[in-house]
Design a protein around this motif. Sequence first.
Motif, PDB file in Angstrom:
ATOM      1  N   GLN A 424       0.771  -1.186   0.210  1.00  0.00           N
ATOM      2  CA  GLN A 424       0.030  -0.108   0.124  1.00  0.00           C
ATOM      3  C   GLN A 424       0.898   1.278   0.113  1.00  0.00           C
ATOM      4  O   GLN A 424       1.821   1.398   0.656  1.00  0.00           O
ATOM      5  CB  GLN A 424      -1.141   0.106   1.221  1.00  0.00           C
ATOM      6  N   ILE A 425       0.350   2.335  -0.881  1.00  0.00           N
ATOM      7  CA  ILE A 425       1.088   3.641  -0.750  1.00  0.00           C
ATOM      8  C   ILE A 425       0.063   4.359  -0.198  1.00  0.00           C
ATOM      9  O   ILE A 425      -0.844   4.651  -0.449  1.00  0.00           O
ATOM     10  CB  ILE A 425       1.389   4.261  -2.132  1.00  0.00           C
ATOM     11  N   THR A 426       0.752   5.225   0.928  1.00  0.00           N
ATOM     12  CA  THR A 426      -0.185   6.095   1.650  1.00  0.00           C
ATOM     13  C   THR A 426       0.688   7.467   1.572  1.00  0.00           C
ATOM     14  O   THR A 426       1.984   7.469   1.379  1.00  0.00           O
ATOM     15  CB  THR A 426      -0.296   5.653   3.261  1.00  0.00           C
ATOM     16  N   PHE A 427      -0.112   8.666   1.515  1.00  0.00           N
ATOM     17  CA  PHE A 427       0.168  10.024   1.404  1.00  0.00           C
ATOM     18  C   PHE A 427      -0.473  10.909   2.519  1.00  0.00           C
ATOM     19  O   PHE A 427      -1.395  10.787   2.854  1.00  0.00           O
ATOM     20  CB  PHE A 427      -0.662  10.571   0.158  1.00  0.00           C
ATOM     21  N   GLY A 428       0.768  11.273   3.329  1.00  0.00           N
ATOM     22  CA  GLY A 428       0.340  12.177   4.348  1.00  0.00           C
ATOM     23  C   GLY A 428       0.432  13.682   4.037  1.00  0.00           C
ATOM     24  O   GLY A 428       1.663  14.077   3.586  1.00  0.00           O
ATOM     25  N   ILE A 429      -0.559  14.343   3.691  1.00  0.00           N
ATOM     26  CA  ILE A 429      -0.459  15.715   3.088  1.00  0.00           C
ATOM     27  C   ILE A 429      -0.537  16.855   4.497  1.00  0.00           C
ATOM     28  O   ILE A 429      -1.563  16.822   5.014  1.00  0.00           O
ATOM     29  CB  ILE A 429      -1.592  15.956   2.108  1.00  0.00           C
ATOM     30  N   ASN A 430       0.298  17.501   4.448  1.00  0.00           N
ATOM     31  CA  ASN A 430       0.481  18.482   5.554  1.00  0.00           C
ATOM     32  C   ASN A 430       0.408  19.989   5.144  1.00  0.00           C
ATOM     33  O   ASN A 430       0.847  20.175   4.035  1.00  0.00           O
ATOM     34  CB  ASN A 430       1.800  18.454   6.209  1.00  0.00           C
ATOM     35  N   ALA A 431      -0.529  20.784   5.674  1.00  0.00           N
ATOM     36  CA  ALA A 431      -0.837  22.007   5.090  1.00  0.00           C
ATOM     37  C   ALA A 431      -0.959  23.184   6.383  1.00  0.00           C
ATOM     38  O   ALA A 431      -1.153  22.861   7.485  1.00  0.00           O
ATOM     39  CB  ALA A 431      -1.887  22.014   4.241  1.00  0.00           C
ATOM     40  N   ASP A 432      -0.738  24.391   6.135  1.00  0.00           N
ATOM     41  CA  ASP A 432      -1.105  25.457   6.988  1.00  0.00           C
ATOM     42  C   ASP A 432      -2.570  25.528   7.147  1.00  0.00           C
ATOM     43  O   ASP A 432      -3.368  25.668   6.150  1.00  0.00           O
ATOM     44  CB  ASP A 432      -0.305  26.727   6.323  1.00  0.00           C
ATOM     45  N   PHE A 433      -3.029  25.575   8.480  1.00  0.00           N
ATOM     46  CA  PHE A 433      -4.324  25.582   8.677  1.00  0.00           C
ATOM     47  C   PHE A 433      -5.051  26.776   7.775  1.00  0.00           C
ATOM     48  O   PHE A 433      -6.286  26.545   7.430  1.00  0.00           O
ATOM     49  CB  PHE A 433      -4.542  25.668  10.161  1.00  0.00           C
ATOM     50  N   ASP A 434      -4.697  28.063   8.373  1.00  0.00           N
ATOM     51  CA  ASP A 434      -5.385  28.948   7.637  1.00  0.00           C
ATOM     52  C   ASP A 434      -5.219  29.371   6.113  1.00  0.00           C
ATOM     53  O   ASP A 434      -6.081  29.734   5.504  1.00  0.00           O
ATOM     54  CB  ASP A 434      -4.869  30.406   8.332  1.00  0.00           C
ATOM     55  N   GLY A 435      -4.044  28.973   5.621  1.00  0.00           N
ATOM     56  CA  GLY A 435      -3.637  29.304   4.265  1.00  0.00           C
ATOM     57  C   GLY A 435      -4.311  28.413   3.317  1.00  0.00           C
ATOM     58  O   GLY A 435      -4.400  28.537   2.019  1.00  0.00           O
ATOM     59  N   VAL A 436      -4.530  27.051   3.784  1.00  0.00           N
ATOM     60  CA  VAL A 436      -5.053  25.839   2.912  1.00  0.00           C
ATOM     61  C   VAL A 436      -6.192  25.344   3.617  1.00  0.00           C
ATOM     62  O   VAL A 436      -6.183  24.144   3.813  1.00  0.00           O
ATOM     63  CB  VAL A 436      -3.955  24.808   2.524  1.00  0.00           C
ATOM     64  N   PRO A 437      -7.420  25.798   3.390  1.00  0.00           N
ATOM     65  CA  PRO A 437      -8.369  25.149   4.101  1.00  0.00           C
ATOM     66  C   PRO A 437      -9.173  24.078   3.163  1.00  0.00           C
ATOM     67  O   PRO A 437     -10.022  23.393   3.620  1.00  0.00           O
ATOM     68  CB  PRO A 437      -9.586  26.432   4.261  1.00  0.00           C
ATOM     69  N   ASP A 438      -8.901  24.271   1.998  1.00  0.00           N
ATOM     70  CA  ASP A 438      -9.255  23.413   1.074  1.00  0.00           C
ATOM     71  C   ASP A 438      -8.402  21.993   0.512  1.00  0.00           C
ATOM     72  O   ASP A 438      -8.311  21.504  -0.376  1.00  0.00           O
ATOM     73  CB  ASP A 438      -9.594  23.907  -0.338  1.00  0.00           C
ATOM     74  N   ILE A 439      -7.533  21.796   1.881  1.00  0.00           N
ATOM     75  CA  ILE A 439      -6.521  20.633   1.613  1.00  0.00           C
ATOM     76  C   ILE A 439      -7.033  19.335   0.841  1.00  0.00           C
ATOM     77  O   ILE A 439      -6.429  18.658   0.317  1.00  0.00           O
ATOM     78  CB  ILE A 439      -5.678  20.741   2.605  1.00  0.00           C
ATOM     79  N   GLN A 440      -8.221  19.022   1.472  1.00  0.00           N
ATOM     80  CA  GLN A 440      -8.985  17.827   1.250  1.00  0.00           C
ATOM     81  C   GLN A 440      -9.305  17.782  -0.670  1.00  0.00           C
ATOM     82  O   GLN A 440      -9.025  16.634  -0.939  1.00  0.00           O
ATOM     83  CB  GLN A 440     -10.257  17.637   1.717  1.00  0.00           C
ATOM     84  N   VAL A 441      -9.168  18.683  -1.244  1.00  0.00           N
ATOM     85  CA  VAL A 441      -9.276  18.757  -2.585  1.00  0.00           C
ATOM     86  C   VAL A 441      -8.167  18.231  -3.227  1.00  0.00           C
ATOM     87  O   VAL A 441      -8.034  17.553  -4.163  1.00  0.00           O
ATOM     88  CB  VAL A 441      -9.638  20.116  -3.130  1.00  0.00           C
ATOM     89  N   LEU A 442      -6.861  18.565  -2.614  1.00  0.00           N
ATOM     90  CA  LEU A 442      -5.718  17.876  -3.181  1.00  0.00           C
ATOM     91  C   LEU A 442      -5.533  16.589  -2.887  1.00  0.00           C
ATOM     92  O   LEU A 442      -5.196  15.779  -3.810  1.00  0.00           O
ATOM     93  CB  LEU A 442      -4.440  18.595  -2.291  1.00  0.00           C
ATOM     94  N   ALA A 443      -5.887  15.847  -1.708  1.00  0.00           N
ATOM     95  CA  ALA A 443      -5.976  14.546  -1.272  1.00  0.00           C
ATOM     96  C   ALA A 443      -6.850  13.818  -2.264  1.00  0.00           C
ATOM     97  O   ALA A 443      -6.327  12.768  -2.850  1.00  0.00           O
ATOM     98  CB  ALA A 443      -6.533  14.280   0.120  1.00  0.00           C
TER      99      ALA A 443
END
Length: 457
Positions: A424-443
């Motif tokens: 299995q390949i897993t991706f942990g995507i880390n983002a600034d809370f205020d600057g990237v509220p739409d991080i789930q779109v990337l995931a």
Amino acid sequence: MSALDAGFYFIEDENVPMHVGSVLVFEGPVPSYGDVIRLLVSKLPDVPRYRQRVKSLPMHLGRPVWVDDEHFQILYHVRHTAVPAPGGDDQLRNLAGRLFAQRLDLTKPLWEIWLVEGLEGGRWALISKVHHCMIDGIAGTDMMQLVLDWRKDSELSEPRPWTPEPNPSTLDLVADGVRDAVLTPLGHLAAVPALARRLRSGSELLGIGRALAGSLPGTARRLTTRAAGSLNGSLGPHRRWVWAKADLTETKQIRKVTGGTVNDVILAAVTRGFRDLLESRGELSEGMVVRTMVPVSVRSRDQRNKLDNRVSAVLLNLPVSEPDPQARLAAVREQMDDLKSSRQAAGADAITGMANFAAPTLLALGSRTAMRFPQQFLQTVTTNVPGPRVPLYMLGRRLAEIYPYVPIASTMRISVGIFSYLGQITFGINADFDGVPDIQVLADGVRAGFDELLALT
């Protein structure tokens, strides 16, 4: 510390915690807190750095040094918590995001482990944090395999007595630091005659020169192509952390049909994720790229199981403006082939090694200044670490999944950590809370990237 290790230590501030981490999900039943403590105590002799803290020298007259923590207490480093049962992925991700945003105490050994109960399906988790000045991705994998077990029925070893070494005096450390500031550059200079002998015939130098010269047009294009600007900005103290998954078998199936490497396929899927993110913001335009730093391990076989950083990096343009998934993959593959043939990772490692010639005071100042200087040159970091392909266990419980955490720094608001384990390949995507509220779109876009390539093949 080496210059690279010290650089990771120096750049930490209140909004930039510089630890790497992971979330390990196990199949139940959950062990007791006491059993976890006893297990880790039995493993500590194999990871001596876990009982050492960092001591900095006055005015940075030498690089920071590791000294035994005379007041080490494992109960401080191993924590116990729970999510409201039955906790799903969102609850675990939100908890991990809050914990990853909290800085480690720099006056103590630089690690924490959280035992998490309450997950659905009788599962439980460990959330691990280790400062980047101690490990890179490969070293983190080696360390994980020291702490975990290869066999389900392995037995705990008896705790061994430990007596901390007396801490050296500040005066001794300053003297050592000054001596090191002189001898370390001389040690590197001592390697110059050997290098000269290797290059005496000129053939190796000519080969490197040709490779670099041939790569210059591609490198110039990568560095001058217009990059997406909205992914850069100031960082706050909080983090959003999400994940995505892919199957290694399906990734190999894509690679078999399209050519290239598994890593090319992974980067093409990440490109789709950033494309979706920018498109959802209405910022995608023709010719736009997302420029990522891709760390490359320069760790030799005899340097495995050593806790430090031995990493270089290359720069890659993710072709987010390309609508065709096959063309995106081809563009990624072409760049990666060019980077490999031009030996740019080795060149970057040589440049990084030049930091060993810098005075520690300048190293500290330079590291902090560089990470605080606003820049639009890089938008993200994408780091891929291969993990074991056989199951690992902890106290007889099987490790089911592992998700990586990679810190963000400077003005880069997003990082993508990638790890493979048990197919299995897993991706942990880390983002600034205020600057990237739409991080789930990337995931979600990363997952869509695999789906579209799989459909094509």
